[in-house]
Design a protein around this motif. Structure first.
Motif, PDB file in Angstrom:
ATOM      1  N   GLU A  53     -29.659  -1.466  24.636  1.00  0.00           N
ATOM      2  CA  GLU A  53     -31.029  -1.247  24.189  1.00  0.00           C
ATOM      3  C   GLU A  53     -31.947  -2.270  24.854  1.00  0.00           C
ATOM      4  O   GLU A  53     -31.629  -3.458  24.940  1.00  0.00           O
ATOM      5  N   ASN A  59     -34.137   1.403  29.311  1.00  0.00           N
ATOM      6  CA  ASN A  59     -33.722   1.882  27.993  1.00  0.00           C
ATOM      7  C   ASN A  59     -34.668   1.377  26.912  1.00  0.00           C
ATOM      8  O   ASN A  59     -35.221   0.281  27.012  1.00  0.00           O
ATOM      9  N   ILE A  89     -31.806   6.121  24.962  1.00  0.00           N
ATOM     10  CA  ILE A  89     -31.032   5.419  25.982  1.00  0.00           C
ATOM     11  C   ILE A  89     -30.849   6.370  27.157  1.00  0.00           C
ATOM     12  O   ILE A  89     -30.355   7.489  26.988  1.00  0.00           O
ATOM     13  N   ASP A  90     -31.255   5.950  28.339  1.00  0.00           N
ATOM     14  CA  ASP A  90     -31.148   6.793  29.534  1.00  0.00           C
ATOM     15  C   ASP A  90     -29.728   6.692  30.086  1.00  0.00           C
ATOM     16  O   ASP A  90     -29.328   5.641  30.590  1.00  0.00           O
TER      17      ASP A  90
END
Length: 363
Positions: A45, A23, A29-30
């Motif tokens: 994060e 991320n 953000i994945d």
């Protein structure tokens, strides 16, 4: 979450010995980080999920997210200072020869960092398609959370109907609906709520503005709730007062198109065939060419979760997929009609997960 991680690795065409979901800063953000770890809260994060072929996963996390990360039950690598993540990442990357990354969600800066810290001989492999394929078919827990998101949104829409009346601003209807969703247990809306009244309803991705609703308006309301990271996405179209013959004709055309598509939504059917069922019906009427977007999309951790139902879609439906069914007709200067439901593909066909009343409501 071993089953999810193993599913991703099974979908990878070539061999990889590590997959990293890294991320950056919001909004980068994945969501696959949450898929792999099973976490349903937190921001994370600068954190990462490190996944291995045997289904094992570990998390690099800041102290800020430590308590939330513990809920995963996975091994944690904790950092507090800015230089610590670099040391952790170099250690976790050591010895790996083929490293998978979700290129469709990874920032260039994050990838450059990974490449700098990895062994010089390591090769990076884009596994984004494998991740998409794994996430398309939901497991039992995911379906439970999506159903809850649908239930919250459906109930909140019904509670908001009494607020939809002439003189109220579009933005006020949107805020009332979001308020109801959060009162009913949602973390928030899953996207910016759309309330398009009158001519604004002819813009599929209009949001909600200062226009006041007027008697005789068609009002397109597109909304969804976010529940433990999972989304719903529903659209209903109402009329303020008695519907005119033209408004009723538009609505009935879209309703018939939605039912035609729903009947096609079963395992083994391609997305383009489902889209065609709705599009062919609409194009056989005076509204030919006024269905100006794809029929639907996958939904899950993201509102647009990877797969789609559109004119050229080769996606083959499978049990466990959740897709939207959302045909529409849009007439510039007049208004629009869209009806959208979240649909679960089962071994026997399709089931609507959203239950908000879908008949033409004259308010």
């Amino acid at each position: 979450m071993q089953g999810r991680v193993k599913r991703i690795f099974r979908n990878v065409g070539g061999h990889v010995d590590l997959i990293v979901f890294l991320n950056s800063t919001e909004p980068h953000i994945d969501m696959s980080f949450f898929y792999a770890t099973g976490l349903t809260d937190g921001l994370f994060e600068g954190c990462g999920a490190w996944c291995y072929p045997d289904g094992h996963a570990e998390i690099t996390t800041s102290a800020l997210e430590e308590e939330t990360a513990k809920k995963s039950g996975l091994p944690l690598h904790l950092f507090q200072h800015r230089d610590e993540p670099t040391k952790l990442m170099r250690r976790l990357l050591a010895g790996h020869k083929r490293i998978g990354v979700n290129a469709s969600e990874l920032t260039h800066e994050a990838f450059t960092r990974l490449r700098k810290l990895a062994p010089k001989s390591a090769k990076f492999v884009d596994v984004s398609q494998a991740v998409l394929n794994a996430r398309l078919v939901k497991d039992a827990k995911e379906l439970e959370l999506i159903q809850k998101a649908c239930d919250i949104a459906s109930r909140s829409f019904e509670q908001t109907l009494s607020f939809v009346r002439p003189g109220v601003k579009e933005s006020e209807v949107a805020s009332e609906l979001v308020y109801r969703m959060q009162r009913n247990g949602a973390a928030g809306p899953s996207f910016r709520t759309i309330v398009g009244s009158g001519p604004n309803g002819a813009e599929p991705h209009y949001t909600a503005g200062p226009r006041k609703l007027r008697k005789g308006d068609l009002v397109v309301i597109d909304f969804g709730s976010l529940y433990q990271m999972y989304c719903s996405d529903i659209t209903r179209t109402v009329v303020l007062g008695k519907a005119s013959a033209e408004q009723r004709r538009m609505f009935n055309t879209v309703a018939r198109a939605q039912k035609a598509a729903l009947a096609k939504m079963r395992p083994g059917v391609k997305g383009k065939a489902v889209d065609a069922a709705a599009r062919t019906l609409i194009d056989s009427t005076k509204y030919k060419g006024r269905f100006i977007h794809g029929l639907g999309h996958s939904i899950g951790l993201a509102v647009h979760d990877g797969g789609g139902l559109y004119a050229s879609s080769e996606l083959v439906l499978r049990p466990g997929m959740v897709m939207t069914d959302e045909p529409g007709v849009y007439i510039p200067g007049f208004g629009g009609v869209r009806i959208e439901d979240d649909v679960l593909i089962t071994s026997k066909g399709a089931r609507c997960m959203s239950t908000a009343p879908r008949e033409l409501l004259e308010l």
